[in-house]
Design a protein around this motif. Structure first.
Motif, PDB file in Angstrom:
ATOM      1  N   SER A 169      -2.933  -2.235  -1.304  1.00 36.49           N
ATOM      2  CA  SER A 169      -2.143  -2.061  -0.071  1.00 36.49           C
ATOM      3  C   SER A 169      -1.436  -3.362   0.287  1.00 36.49           C
ATOM      4  O   SER A 169      -1.953  -4.456   0.030  1.00 36.49           O
ATOM      5  CB  SER A 169      -3.042  -1.642   1.098  1.00 36.49           C
ATOM      6  OG  SER A 169      -3.793  -0.487   0.790  1.00 36.49           O
ATOM      7  N   ILE A 170      -0.279  -3.214   0.901  1.00 40.06           N
ATOM      8  CA  ILE A 170       0.436  -4.357   1.463  1.00 40.06           C
ATOM      9  C   ILE A 170       1.044  -3.934   2.789  1.00 40.06           C
ATOM     10  O   ILE A 170       1.557  -2.814   2.922  1.00 40.06           O
ATOM     11  CB  ILE A 170       1.526  -4.885   0.498  1.00 40.06           C
ATOM     12  CG1 ILE A 170       2.204  -6.124   1.110  1.00 40.06           C
ATOM     13  CG2 ILE A 170       2.532  -3.804   0.142  1.00 40.06           C
ATOM     14  CD1 ILE A 170       3.088  -6.872   0.143  1.00 40.06           C
ATOM     15  N   ALA A 171       0.946  -4.805   3.785  1.00 42.96           N
ATOM     16  CA  ALA A 171       1.486  -4.510   5.114  1.00 42.96           C
ATOM     17  C   ALA A 171       2.052  -5.783   5.719  1.00 42.96           C
ATOM     18  O   ALA A 171       1.470  -6.861   5.575  1.00 42.96           O
ATOM     19  CB  ALA A 171       0.412  -3.917   6.023  1.00 42.96           C
ATOM     20  N   ILE A 172       3.183  -5.639   6.386  1.00 41.64           N
ATOM     21  CA  ILE A 172       3.839  -6.773   7.049  1.00 41.64           C
ATOM     22  C   ILE A 172       3.990  -6.434   8.521  1.00 41.64           C
ATOM     23  O   ILE A 172       4.508  -5.368   8.873  1.00 41.64           O
ATOM     24  CB  ILE A 172       5.215  -7.064   6.426  1.00 41.64           C
ATOM     25  CG1 ILE A 172       5.061  -7.381   4.939  1.00 41.64           C
ATOM     26  CG2 ILE A 172       5.899  -8.223   7.144  1.00 41.64           C
ATOM     27  CD1 ILE A 172       6.379  -7.524   4.212  1.00 41.64           C
ATOM     28  N   VAL A 173       3.533  -7.333   9.387  1.00 40.87           N
ATOM     29  CA  VAL A 173       3.613  -7.139  10.833  1.00 40.87           C
ATOM     30  C   VAL A 173       4.370  -8.303  11.437  1.00 40.87           C
ATOM     31  O   VAL A 173       4.027  -9.466  11.201  1.00 40.87           O
ATOM     32  CB  VAL A 173       2.212  -7.031  11.469  1.00 40.87           C
ATOM     33  CG1 VAL A 173       2.328  -6.782  12.969  1.00 40.87           C
ATOM     34  CG2 VAL A 173       1.395  -5.930  10.804  1.00 40.87           C
ATOM     35  N   ILE A 233       4.487 -13.701  12.162  1.00 39.78           N
ATOM     36  CA  ILE A 233       4.501 -12.785  11.018  1.00 39.78           C
ATOM     37  C   ILE A 233       3.145 -12.845  10.311  1.00 39.78           C
ATOM     38  O   ILE A 233       2.637 -13.930  10.028  1.00 39.78           O
ATOM     39  CB  ILE A 233       5.630 -13.132  10.026  1.00 39.78           C
ATOM     40  CG1 ILE A 233       6.996 -12.996  10.704  1.00 39.78           C
ATOM     41  CG2 ILE A 233       5.564 -12.225   8.801  1.00 39.78           C
ATOM     42  CD1 ILE A 233       8.158 -13.419   9.823  1.00 39.78           C
ATOM     43  N   ASN A 234       2.603 -11.670  10.029  1.00 40.50           N
ATOM     44  CA  ASN A 234       1.359 -11.558   9.265  1.00 40.50           C
ATOM     45  C   ASN A 234       1.606 -10.687   8.041  1.00 40.50           C
ATOM     46  O   ASN A 234       2.130  -9.573   8.158  1.00 40.50           O
ATOM     47  CB  ASN A 234       0.240 -10.938  10.101  1.00 40.50           C
ATOM     48  CG  ASN A 234      -0.066 -11.746  11.341  1.00 40.50           C
ATOM     49  OD1 ASN A 234      -0.045 -12.964  11.298  1.00 40.50           O
ATOM     50  ND2 ASN A 234      -0.338 -11.065  12.441  1.00 40.50           N
ATOM     51  N   ILE A 235       1.242 -11.190   6.877  1.00 43.75           N
ATOM     52  CA  ILE A 235       1.360 -10.433   5.635  1.00 43.75           C
ATOM     53  C   ILE A 235      -0.047 -10.095   5.157  1.00 43.75           C
ATOM     54  O   ILE A 235      -0.901 -10.980   5.014  1.00 43.75           O
ATOM     55  CB  ILE A 235       2.115 -11.233   4.552  1.00 43.75           C
ATOM     56  CG1 ILE A 235       3.529 -11.571   5.053  1.00 43.75           C
ATOM     57  CG2 ILE A 235       2.190 -10.448   3.255  1.00 43.75           C
ATOM     58  CD1 ILE A 235       4.300 -12.481   4.120  1.00 43.75           C
ATOM     59  N   ASN A 236      -0.305  -8.809   4.932  1.00 45.40           N
ATOM     60  CA  ASN A 236      -1.628  -8.335   4.527  1.00 45.40           C
ATOM     61  C   ASN A 236      -1.573  -7.791   3.103  1.00 45.40           C
ATOM     62  O   ASN A 236      -0.705  -6.965   2.781  1.00 45.40           O
ATOM     63  CB  ASN A 236      -2.113  -7.221   5.456  1.00 45.40           C
ATOM     64  CG  ASN A 236      -2.224  -7.677   6.903  1.00 45.40           C
ATOM     65  OD1 ASN A 236      -3.296  -8.026   7.363  1.00 45.40           O
ATOM     66  ND2 ASN A 236      -1.117  -7.678   7.619  1.00 45.40           N
ATOM     67  N   ILE A 237      -2.496  -8.247   2.278  1.00 43.84           N
ATOM     68  CA  ILE A 237      -2.619  -7.739   0.914  1.00 43.84           C
ATOM     69  C   ILE A 237      -4.066  -7.293   0.729  1.00 43.84           C
ATOM     70  O   ILE A 237      -4.993  -8.121   0.756  1.00 43.84           O
ATOM     71  CB  ILE A 237      -2.252  -8.810  -0.131  1.00 43.84           C
ATOM     72  CG1 ILE A 237      -0.830  -9.326   0.113  1.00 43.84           C
ATOM     73  CG2 ILE A 237      -2.374  -8.250  -1.544  1.00 43.84           C
ATOM     74  CD1 ILE A 237      -0.457 -10.511  -0.733  1.00 43.84           C
ATOM     75  N   GLY A 238      -4.271  -5.991   0.575  1.00 43.91           N
ATOM     76  CA  GLY A 238      -5.626  -5.456   0.524  1.00 43.91           C
ATOM     77  C   GLY A 238      -5.916  -4.688  -0.742  1.00 43.91           C
ATOM     78  O   GLY A 238      -5.007  -4.150  -1.401  1.00 43.91           O
ATOM     79  N   TYR A 239      -7.184  -4.631  -1.073  1.00 46.72           N
ATOM     80  CA  TYR A 239      -7.642  -3.820  -2.200  1.00 46.72           C
ATOM     81  C   TYR A 239      -8.952  -3.161  -1.807  1.00 46.72           C
ATOM     82  O   TYR A 239      -9.859  -3.810  -1.273  1.00 46.72           O
ATOM     83  CB  TYR A 239      -7.846  -4.664  -3.458  1.00 46.72           C
ATOM     84  CG  TYR A 239      -8.341  -3.854  -4.641  1.00 46.72           C
ATOM     85  CD1 TYR A 239      -7.480  -3.041  -5.369  1.00 46.72           C
ATOM     86  CD2 TYR A 239      -9.692  -3.877  -4.998  1.00 46.72           C
ATOM     87  CE1 TYR A 239      -7.932  -2.284  -6.433  1.00 46.72           C
ATOM     88  CE2 TYR A 239     -10.155  -3.128  -6.061  1.00 46.72           C
ATOM     89  CZ  TYR A 239      -9.266  -2.327  -6.780  1.00 46.72           C
ATOM     90  OH  TYR A 239      -9.727  -1.568  -7.840  1.00 46.72           O
ATOM     91  N   ALA A 240      -9.046  -1.867  -2.075  1.00 42.25           N
ATOM     92  CA  ALA A 240     -10.264  -1.115  -1.774  1.00 42.25           C
ATOM     93  C   ALA A 240     -10.606  -0.226  -2.955  1.00 42.25           C
ATOM     94  O   ALA A 240      -9.736   0.147  -3.751  1.00 42.25           O
ATOM     95  CB  ALA A 240     -10.083  -0.279  -0.506  1.00 42.25           C
ATOM     96  N   LYS A 241     -11.882   0.116  -3.035  1.00 40.81           N
ATOM     97  CA  LYS A 241     -12.349   0.878  -4.194  1.00 40.81           C
ATOM     98  C   LYS A 241     -13.471   1.818  -3.793  1.00 40.81           C
ATOM     99  O   LYS A 241     -14.293   1.481  -2.930  1.00 40.81           O
ATOM    100  CB  LYS A 241     -12.837  -0.085  -5.274  1.00 40.81           C
ATOM    101  CG  LYS A 241     -13.360   0.567  -6.554  1.00 40.81           C
ATOM    102  CD  LYS A 241     -13.817  -0.495  -7.520  1.00 40.81           C
ATOM    103  CE  LYS A 241     -14.429   0.138  -8.777  1.00 40.81           C
ATOM    104  NZ  LYS A 241     -13.413   0.913  -9.535  1.00 40.81           N
TER     105      LYS A 241
END
Length: 369
Positions: free
Chosen positions: A125-129, A159-167
Motif C-alpha cells: 500500500s501507498i498513501a499520500i496525505v 505532507i505524509n507519505i505512507n508505504i505499508g505492507y501487510a500479509k
C-alpha cells in the motif's frame, strides 16, 4: 472411534462456549468503561509532541467509527487505523478523500491511496496525505497587525507519505507495518522525519465474526526544524557598529506515539450485518481514549456507521481539552461495477462533531478492482 468423535465434539462445544464468554465479557467491558472515571494518560506532557497531523484520520469510511474499528478495519483505509487490515484487499483498491477539517478554519486535507495484492497473501500500500491551511498573513515584532497586507503571506505545507505492507499469515492471523515519511515546511523553515506503524488482527468464530486487533502508531526518532527562519540580524550591544547573523537554538520534538487495542463482533442477518466494536487508545502526549462504534451493512450496498470517543473531561465544556466532543457518524453507498470480477465503486462520507467550529467533514471516492 466413537469415543474419539465424542471427545472431539465436546472440545468443539467447550471452545464455542469460551468464545461466547470472551465476547460477552469484552462487550460488557466496552459498554461499562466509558462510564467510569478513567484517568488520562500523560497529562503533564500534553502539547509537547509535534507532527500532530499524524493523529488525524483523513479517510471518510473509517473516520465515521470514531476510532473504534481497530480490530475490524479492512482495505486501504486501514493504513491509518491498523495496517494489518490492508491484508484484506482483494486485488486493487484506490481512494481519493477530501477533508474539511474544523469547518470554518479553512483547513483542508487531501488524501490519495493505492493498495495492490502481491503474491498469494501479501498487500503493498501507498498513501499520500497533504494538509493545507491556506494563505496566512505574516506578522512580526515591527508589524504585529495581521490586517497589514504589505508584508505578504505564507502557506504551511504538511505532507505524509505512507508505504505499508501487510500479509495473511494464516486464515486467522494478519499483520503488517507502515513506514511514514513526514515533511513540515514553510518558506524559510522545515522539518523532516520518519515513523513506523505496526499492527496485528486476529479473526475467529464459526462465521469468522469475532475480531481482535492491536496497533502501535507513530514510533520514530525526534524531529527538528532547520532553516533561515531561525536566524536574524542583530547587534552585540547598543554600541556595536556591525550586525552579525544570530541563529536561535532549536529544540527537538517527539512524535505523538499511540497504542490501540480493540475488538469487534459481527451480528449476521442473512445478507446484512451489524458490527459492534470498541477500542482503547493510550496516547503518549495526550489523554487516553475509549471508543465504541457500530456499522450496519445492507447487502453491501448501503453502510451506516456511528461512534463515540470518550476521554477524561470531554462531557463538560469547562474541562474539555479537545476540539472534538465525541460523536461521529458516516455512511457508504456502494455499487457494483463488474459482478463477475467483484469490482465496486463507493462514495463515503463522515462527520465528526467539534466545539468550536462546525465539525469535520470528509468525503471520499473508493474503487475496488
Amino acid at each position: 472411534m466413537v469415543m474419539k468423535i465424542m471427545i472431539k465434539t465436546i472440545k468443539e462445544e467447550i471452545m464455542k462456549n469460551i468464545y461466547r464468554y470472551i465476547i460477552a465479557i469484552f462487550l460488557t467491558g466496552i459498554l461499562i468503561l466509558p462510564t467510569m472515571n478513567v484517568s488520562g494518560g500523560n497529562k503533564d506532557r500534553t502539547g509537547q509532541a509535534g507532527a500532530s497531523e499524524l493523529l488525524i484520520n483523513p479517510w471518510a469510511k473509517s473516520s465515521g467509527w470514531g476510532g473504534a474499528n481497530v480490530a475490524c478495519s479492512r482495505g486501504l483505509e486501514s493504513i491509518f487505523t491498523n495496517v494489518a487490515g490492508t491484508a484484506f484487499t482483494p486485488k486493487t483498491e484506490l481512494i481519493f478523500a477530501n477533508t474539511d477539517y474544523l469547518k470554518g478554519s479553512d483547513t483542508k486535507l487531501m488524501a490519495f491511496g493505492l493498495s495492490q495484492k502481491v503474491g498469494e497473501s501479501g498487500v503493498l500500500s501507498i498513501a499520500i496525505v497533504s494538509m493545507n491551511f491556506g494563505d496566512i498573513q505574516i506578522t512580526n515584532i515591527n508589524n504585529p497587525d495581521p490586517s497589514d497586507v504589505s508584508i505578504g503571506t505564507y502557506s504551511p505545507s504538511l505532507i505524509n507519505i505512507n508505504i505499508g505492507y501487510a500479509k495473511a499469515f494464516s486464515n486467522s492471523i494478519y499483520g503488517g507495518f507502515n513506514l511514514k515519511i513526514i515533511s513540515e515546511s514553510i518558506s524559510d523553515m522545515s522539518a523532516q522525519g520518519i515513523a513506523i506503524d505496526a499492527g496485528i488482527q486476529y479473526v475467529t468464530g464459526e462465521m469468522e465474526n469475532i475480531k481482535f486487533g492491536i496497533a502501535l502508531k507513530n514510533v520514530g526518532p525526534t524531529m527538528k526544524f532547520t532553516g533561515d527562519g531561525l536566524s536574524f540580524r542583530g547587534f552585540y550591544s547598543l554600541f556595536s557598529n556591525t550586525s552579525p547573523t544570530f541563529e536561535q537554538r532549536k529544540s527537538d520534538f517527539e512524535l505523538p506515539a499511540a497504542l490501540m487495542i480493540g475488538g469487534a463482533y459481527d451480528f449476521l442477518f442473512g445478507e446484512s450485518r451489524f458490527t459492534l466494536a470498541g477500542a482503547f487508545q493510550s496516547n503518549s502526549f495526550n489523554k487516553d481514549q475509549i471508543s465504541i462504534g457500530g456499522e450496519f451493512s445492507l447487502k453491501s450496498y448501503l453502510m451506516l456507521r456511528a461512534g463515540y470517543t470518550y476521554e477524561d473531561g470531554i462531557t463538560d465544556k469547562s474541562t474539555r481539552t479537545s476540539v472534538f466532543t465525541g460523536p461521529s457518524a458516516g455512511l457508504t453507498v456502494q455499487v457494483p461495477i463488474n459482478k463477475k470480477k467483484g469490482s465496486t465503486f463507493s462514495i463515503d462520507y463522515s462527520y465528526r462533531d467539534t466545539d468550536p467550529f462546525d465539525g469535520t467533514h470528509t468525503i471520499g471516492a473508493r474503487i475496488n478492482l
